[in-house]
Design an enzyme around this catalytic site. Sequence first.
Site, PDB file in Angstrom:
ATOM      1  N   SER A 113       0.907  -1.164   0.021  1.00 17.52           N
ATOM      2  CA  SER A 113       0.118  -0.165  -0.147  1.00 17.52           C
ATOM      3  C   SER A 113       0.835   1.124   0.036  1.00 17.52           C
ATOM      4  O   SER A 113       1.258   1.702   0.938  1.00 17.52           O
ATOM      5  CB  SER A 113      -0.759   0.043   1.120  1.00 17.52           C
ATOM      6  OG  SER A 113      -1.663   1.160   1.289  1.00 17.52           O
ATOM      7  N   CYS A 114       1.235   1.855  -1.152  1.00 14.75           N
ATOM      8  CA  CYS A 114       2.287   2.664  -1.255  1.00 14.75           C
ATOM      9  C   CYS A 114       1.804   4.166  -1.168  1.00 14.75           C
ATOM     10  O   CYS A 114       2.329   4.925  -1.003  1.00 14.75           O
ATOM     11  CB  CYS A 114       2.755   2.679  -2.733  1.00 14.75           C
ATOM     12  SG  CYS A 114       1.676   3.023  -4.050  1.00 14.75           S
ATOM     13  N   GLY A 115       0.252   4.430  -0.724  1.00 15.70           N
ATOM     14  CA  GLY A 115      -0.091   5.552  -0.834  1.00 15.70           C
ATOM     15  C   GLY A 115      -0.550   6.338  -2.102  1.00 15.70           C
ATOM     16  O   GLY A 115      -0.895   7.532  -1.992  1.00 15.70           O
TER      17      GLY A 115
END
Length: 262
Positions: A113-115
Amino acid sequence: MQSVEGARPSVVTEHFADGRPARALTRHLVEEAPIAIEINGIGYAVMMATPADLTDYALGFCLSEQLIDDAREFVSADAVAVPAGGWMLRVLLDAPSAGPLIDRARLRLAEGSCGLCGIESLEQVLRPLPPITARLTVAKAAVFRAVAALGDHQALGRATRAAHGAAFCDPDGTIRLVREDVGRHNAFDKLIGALAHAGIDPATGFVVLTARCSFELVQKAVIAHVPVLATISAASTMAVDQARAHGLTLYSLAREDSLLET
């Protein structure tokens, strides 16, 4: 062998550098699985994550992605194992909160979940965020205390030596909540969701992450209104720039005997 959530026993072969014969042993391996995130019936992302604390993950992911502004807009999350492998995480948001979802929804495969899911331009990546207004005094001794104690709170990390941890700490360094995952971004999202579920204001403490400090982690901290962030590895240039631009106090290379303030 005691069971550990997020880990699975596996038989491996251990080799020795001093020439002793190899031996077979059973040890825990951290679980990593594709998690398909479906929001309000729309396929949004497929993330590689550890299938534990998925309700916390769902809420933290939605907050970090700015699909919702308030945890009260999060209705539910239902995690279902898929027979072919992986998990389906079905999330329901309050209908008025679904606006950004329609514009950004797509099915993709990512490492964590890299943003930055659904971001299509440099302008969106570098979009200004509201500055952190909370001011929290955290003594360096409190950061050292939290870093030294973190390993005792990481059951998955101790069992596998392969899981990142994210800890929320009181200003005196007492650890209150920890979440773990094979991915550093996922661990932080799980922590953000756990804080929201517990009704704990992130502005009342600081966060310690077992990771290098990248731009995306600073971005998550700013969005969550975390006033102080400490990471055990070094920070990148963009992480430092973003922290300074948004009023985030950032410590990196936070170890038991030293840390950097940037």
